[in-house]
Design an enzyme around this catalytic site. Sequence first.
Site: not given
Length: 292
Positions: A30, A33, A95, A117, A125, A255-256
């Site tokens: 995420g 986003w 990261h 997540r 994902s 898709k999220g």
Amino acid sequence: MPIFRNVVSFQKHFVAKETDIYIASIPKTGSTWLKSLLYSIVNRSNQAISESPLLTHHPQQLVYSLETDIYSEAFDYPRPHHLDELVSPRLLSTHVPYTSLPESIKTSDCRILYICRNPFDTLVSSYHFHIAYIKNFINKEDLVIPSFEDTFEDFCEGIILFGPFFEHVLGYWKMSLEQPDKVLFLKYEDLKEDPAYHLKRVADFIGMSFSPQEESEGVIKQIVDLCSIKTMKELDVNKNGVINKFFEKKSYFRKGEIGDWTNHFTPSMVERMTKLMEEKLEGTGLSFKLLA
């Protein structure tokens, strides 16, 4: 791999500033986003939402990744010649696990937003993102599509980019408990459930709280709507082209959803991942929501 050289350069040469704001994450949890949300929060006073650069630029082009942008030779869109050219607060991402961050980040008064997540959806994902990369940028004669089963096995064994999932997450989780003024720990699932609430948390954390007038004028909702995956997917700038020569812009917006893993995991995979998650998280106070 080039990414490891980039990380070493980042560790050796980067110098943090007190006003920096970093987004940290393991890949595919995420961060794209969160980049759009953070950028909108920080720049809302000098850029109308209706004229946001997010309408014409991919979020990855507005919040630079330290190891894949700043310290990478593959960078293929305009960037500062030097980090000091970025206006304050500098918005950057990484990261890299907390233990491997440059000491200047650990010891300065900068802020870190960590987003994670649930491991089930993170794996799915990551798998699809990797497949998209392979299909588009590997020579056809060298094309080998890894199976989901093999990807699952590597994930469980901790053989993934930037280190084992649970160690990465727990490193930042621990620091968020020890230094809550420095590290804000966010869950993708919580953001999906109540984006407005967590947008306010982020704004408060970085010292740029929304005023009562902004709230009454609907600024929070405007940012949430602009940065939603539905909006981002439909923008022309995010449909075509690549990031750093290798990654299709559209691959950052699939898709999220929460719970897409149910379309990929076998019962035995569910059992193994659940057991692993319980073992790794036992006694930490951290848990994940697996379904919407």
